[in-house]
Design a protein around this motif. Structure first.
Motif, PDB file in Angstrom:
ATOM      1  N   SER A  72      -4.119   0.100  -6.091  1.00 24.08           N
ATOM      2  CA  SER A  72      -5.687  -0.160  -5.499  1.00 24.08           C
ATOM      3  C   SER A  72      -6.668   0.530  -6.174  1.00 24.08           C
ATOM      4  CB  SER A  72      -5.588   0.430  -4.077  1.00 24.08           C
ATOM      5  OG  SER A  72      -4.636  -0.186  -3.301  1.00 24.08           O
ATOM      6  N   LYS A  73      -6.473   1.442  -7.213  1.00 28.22           N
ATOM      7  CA  LYS A  73      -7.682   2.265  -7.522  1.00 28.22           C
ATOM      8  C   LYS A  73      -7.951   1.725  -8.890  1.00 28.22           C
ATOM      9  CE  LYS A  73      -7.924   4.180  -3.833  1.00 28.22           C
ATOM     10  NZ  LYS A  73      -8.784   4.011  -2.859  1.00 28.22           N
ATOM     11  N   THR A 105      -0.551   4.025  -6.638  1.00 23.24           N
ATOM     12  CA  THR A 105      -0.976   2.701  -5.921  1.00 23.24           C
ATOM     13  C   THR A 105      -1.940   1.761  -7.065  1.00 23.24           C
ATOM     14  OG1 THR A 105      -2.747   1.727  -4.483  1.00 23.24           O
ATOM     15  CG2 THR A 105      -3.268   3.738  -5.436  1.00 23.24           C
ATOM     16  N   GLY A 150       1.404  -0.863  -3.314  1.00 26.72           N
ATOM     17  CA  GLY A 150       1.653   0.581  -3.894  1.00 26.72           C
ATOM     18  C   GLY A 150       3.173   0.525  -4.011  1.00 26.72           C
ATOM     19  N   TYR A 157      -6.413  13.350   2.476  1.00 21.11           N
ATOM     20  CA  TYR A 157      -6.492  11.964   2.646  1.00 21.11           C
ATOM     21  C   TYR A 157      -6.227  11.364   4.164  1.00 21.11           C
ATOM     22  CZ  TYR A 157      -5.591   6.975   2.192  1.00 21.11           C
ATOM     23  OH  TYR A 157      -5.645   5.684   2.428  1.00 21.11           O
ATOM     24  N   TYR A 213      -2.804  10.730   5.944  1.00 13.56           N
ATOM     25  CA  TYR A 213      -1.346  11.687   6.044  1.00 13.56           C
ATOM     26  C   TYR A 213      -1.163  11.961   7.551  1.00 13.56           C
ATOM     27  CZ  TYR A 213      -2.038  12.337   0.967  1.00 13.56           C
ATOM     28  OH  TYR A 213      -2.349  12.072  -0.125  1.00 13.56           O
ATOM     29  N   ALA A 262      -2.615   8.703  -6.518  1.00 10.81           N
ATOM     30  CA  ALA A 262      -3.485   7.471  -6.327  1.00 10.81           C
ATOM     31  C   ALA A 262      -4.672   7.456  -7.490  1.00 10.81           C
ATOM     32  CB  ALA A 262      -3.819   7.537  -4.859  1.00 10.81           C
ATOM     33  N   TYR A 263      -5.110   8.665  -7.594  1.00 15.94           N
ATOM     34  CA  TYR A 263      -6.130   8.987  -8.799  1.00 15.94           C
ATOM     35  C   TYR A 263      -5.606   9.510  -9.944  1.00 15.94           C
ATOM     36  CZ  TYR A 263      -8.659   7.957  -4.339  1.00 15.94           C
ATOM     37  OH  TYR A 263      -9.230   7.304  -3.137  1.00 15.94           O
ATOM     38  N   CYS A 280      -1.487  16.134  -2.931  1.00 17.34           N
ATOM     39  CA  CYS A 280      -2.368  15.026  -3.460  1.00 17.34           C
ATOM     40  C   CYS A 280      -3.203  15.320  -4.964  1.00 17.34           C
ATOM     41  CB  CYS A 280      -3.405  14.734  -2.395  1.00 17.34           C
ATOM     42  SG  CYS A 280      -4.176  13.110  -2.596  1.00 17.34           S
ATOM     43  N   GLY A 308       0.725  -1.127  -0.089  1.00 17.32           N
ATOM     44  CA  GLY A 308       0.162   0.050  -0.088  1.00 17.32           C
ATOM     45  C   GLY A 308       0.822   1.227   0.019  1.00 17.32           C
ATOM     46  N   SER A 309       0.473   2.128  -0.459  1.00 17.62           N
ATOM     47  CA  SER A 309       1.276   3.388  -0.863  1.00 17.62           C
ATOM     48  C   SER A 309       1.373   4.336   0.578  1.00 17.62           C
ATOM     49  CB  SER A 309       0.619   4.313  -2.132  1.00 17.62           C
ATOM     50  OG  SER A 309      -0.483   4.593  -1.871  1.00 17.62           O
ATOM     51  N   VAL A 310       0.394   3.990   1.225  1.00 14.14           N
ATOM     52  CA  VAL A 310       0.215   4.941   2.752  1.00 14.14           C
ATOM     53  C   VAL A 310       1.563   4.472   3.552  1.00 14.14           C
ATOM     54  CG1 VAL A 310      -0.878   5.542   4.651  1.00 14.14           C
ATOM     55  CG2 VAL A 310      -2.290   4.959   2.693  1.00 14.14           C
ATOM     56  N   ASP A 321       1.266  12.598  -4.537  1.00 16.11           N
ATOM     57  CA  ASP A 321       0.508  11.442  -4.258  1.00 16.11           C
ATOM     58  C   ASP A 321      -0.445  11.335  -5.385  1.00 16.11           C
ATOM     59  OD1 ASP A 321      -1.282   9.378  -3.580  1.00 16.11           O
ATOM     60  OD2 ASP A 321      -1.531   9.844  -1.388  1.00 16.11           O
ATOM     61  N   ARG A 364      -3.216  -5.232  -1.625  1.00 12.75           N
ATOM     62  CA  ARG A 364      -2.312  -4.154  -1.098  1.00 12.75           C
ATOM     63  C   ARG A 364      -0.778  -4.351  -1.809  1.00 12.75           C
ATOM     64  NH1 ARG A 364      -4.211  -1.212  -0.007  1.00 12.75           N
ATOM     65  NH2 ARG A 364      -3.273  -0.341   1.793  1.00 12.75           N
TER      66      ARG A 364
HETATM   67  C1  LIG Z   1      -4.879  10.063  -1.848  1.00 12.58           C
HETATM   68  C2  LIG Z   1      -4.731   8.434  -1.549  1.00 12.58           C
HETATM   69  N1  LIG Z   1      -3.458   7.975  -1.804  1.00 12.58           N
HETATM   70  C3  LIG Z   1      -3.331   6.677  -0.967  1.00 12.58           C
HETATM   71  C4  LIG Z   1      -4.105   5.755  -0.889  1.00 12.58           C
HETATM   72  C5  LIG Z   1      -4.081   4.483  -0.403  1.00 12.58           C
HETATM   73  O1  LIG Z   1      -3.679   3.570  -1.482  1.00 12.58           O
HETATM   74  P1  LIG Z   1      -2.955   2.174  -1.007  1.00 12.58           P
HETATM   75  O2  LIG Z   1      -4.339   1.341  -1.130  1.00 12.58           O
HETATM   76  O3  LIG Z   1      -2.083   1.767  -1.824  1.00 12.58           O
HETATM   77  O4  LIG Z   1      -2.732   2.122   0.590  1.00 12.58           O
HETATM   78  C6  LIG Z   1      -5.591   6.298  -0.998  1.00 12.58           C
HETATM   79  C7  LIG Z   1      -6.502   5.283  -0.574  1.00 12.58           C
HETATM   80  O5  LIG Z   1      -7.867   5.578  -0.546  1.00 12.58           O
HETATM   81  C8  LIG Z   1      -5.811   7.531  -1.485  1.00 12.58           C
HETATM   82  O6  LIG Z   1      -6.953   8.185  -1.325  1.00 12.58           O
END
Ligand SMILES: Cc1ncc(COP(=O)(O)O)c(C=O)c1O
Length: 365
Positions: A225-226, A223, A236, A118, A121, A195-196, A162, A92-94, A193, A234
């Motif tokens: 994940s999306k 990530t 990232g 997010y 953070y 992610a989207y 983000c 996961g990226s977090v 970041d 999991r």
């Molecule tokens: C802005 C942002 N960064 C990172 C993530 C987390 O990604 P990961 O599932 O890789 O932990 C999310 C997940 O909702 C997110 O909204």
């Protein structure tokens, strides 16, 4: 008085995030037929080949995975046109963000990030033993890059943008981001970041990896994940200067990329065309939904991600109304957030929202 056994900073963090999916006491979903529009996941099943790859990998579960995740790092490097020494993967990226903070900050130094953004953070800041500096977004829910630049002090080591921002769905343009990154001292890392990022269709919003990834003080967080539909495995990753990536790999939890995550991600990367087709479907649905939502909730910003931010006076009551109508969404104190799902799920949400009446009235902020 009893001695405190844990760090006082933890007292200020929520002790758990309630599941947006209602569960019974055994952990099973209570409303299995509800439209799950709360967590910004893709509504489709795994990409073709992913299940088969995970099943095949299951035969190796008595063995540790490759600690350095070489095959996956090579595949990501090839896919994104960077060298694999710049890539770090993990669960996961977090997790990778917290690791980055640990790798670059002395305890007590500062991590600057936008707010509202997010929720992970502030938690990463505590985990990384750094001081969180939250910079409020503008009244139209955008990251205030001038204020973020002004918030950087001699103690700042990391500043994060983000893009697009979760949960507000707004994005920073190329002109804004270039000016901002140019203003940041070279000794401060800028984390993008993204992610989207796969859901961006506006040509004025940059791909941070392509446009800024070569800069020594830029780190791009991604990530699977999306858009890649792998939230459950999991996985990232980030791209950073080789010296930053090398330092981070020294701190990685052992085997932070599981056998299943590596197999699933490798299989997903083979399906880029289908992944793109799915993302295009989501962005077409987003375009269809926006005018309807804007009419219901006038302060809804244009979304650059796979969800909408709906500012209103009573988000919790609206979320309860949606749940009663078979749609699970997220509520925040000042707005509700809904993920773009399948066409049928989106229709169901729009129908339920249309009957929410005064629950959708504007807040006072
Ligand atoms: C802005 C942002 N960064 C990172 C993530 C987390 O990604 P990961 O599932 O890789 O932990 C999310 C997940 O909702 C997110 O909204």
């Amino acid at each position: 008085m009893k001695a405190q056994l844990t760090r006082p900073e933890l007292d200020a963090l929520p002790s758990y995030l309630p599941s947006p999916i209602p569960l019974d006491s055994s952990g099973a979903p209570q409303a299995p037929d509800a439209a799950r529009l709360a967590l910004n996941e893709l509504p489709f099943g795994p990409l073709p080949g992913v299940v088969e790859a995970v099943v095949a990998a299951a035969g190796d579960t008595n063995r540790y995975p490759d600690m350095a995740a070489v095959a996956l790092r090579n595949a990501l490097a090839h896919h994104h046109g960077v060298t694999s020494d710049r890539i770090v993967t993990g669960f996961g990226s977090v997790y990778l963000l917290e690791l980055l903070l640990k790798a670059v900050c002395e305890p007590g130094q500062e991590f600057v990030f936008p707010w509202r953004s997010y929720e992970a953070y502030p938690v990463a800041a505590v985990g990384g033993h750094v001081r969180p500096v939250q910079v409020p977004c503008t009244d139209d829910f955008r990251q205030d890059l001038d204020a973020m630049s002004a918030a950087i002090t001699a103690d700042t080591r990391v500043v994060l943008i983000c893009n697009p921002n979760n949960p507000t769905s707004t994005a920073v343009t190329r002109a804004e981001l270039t000016k901002f990154i140019d203003s940041v001292p070279e000794s401060v890392l800028v984390v993008l970041d993204e992610a989207y990022g796969d859901f961006v269709t506006d040509p004025d919003v940059p791909d941070g990896l392509v446009e800024y990834g070569h800069r020594r003080n830029v780190v791009v967080l991604r990530t699977m994940s999306k858009a890649w539909g792998l939230a459950g495995v999991r996985l990232g990753w980030l791209a950073a200067a080789p010296e930053v990536a090398t330092a981070m790999r020294k701190l990685l939890a052992p085997f932070a990329t599981s056998t299943f995550a590596e197999a699933a991600a490798l299989a997903a990367l083979e399906q880029e065309k289908e992944a793109r087709r799915r993302v295009d479907f989501v962005t077409a649905e987003r375009a269809r939904m926006y005018p309807v939502l804007k009419a219901l909730v006038p302060r809804t910003p244009v979304s650059h991600a796979n969800f909408f931010w709906l500012p209103m006076a009573e988000p919790a009551a609206f979320a309860a109304h949606c749940k009663a109508g078979g749609v699970l969404i997220r509520d925040f104190p000042e707005a509700a957030r809904v993920t773009v799902g399948t066409a049928a799920e989106n229709d169901r949400f729009l129908e339920v929202a249309a009957t929410a009446g005064t629950l959708l009235s504007a807040g006072t902020d």
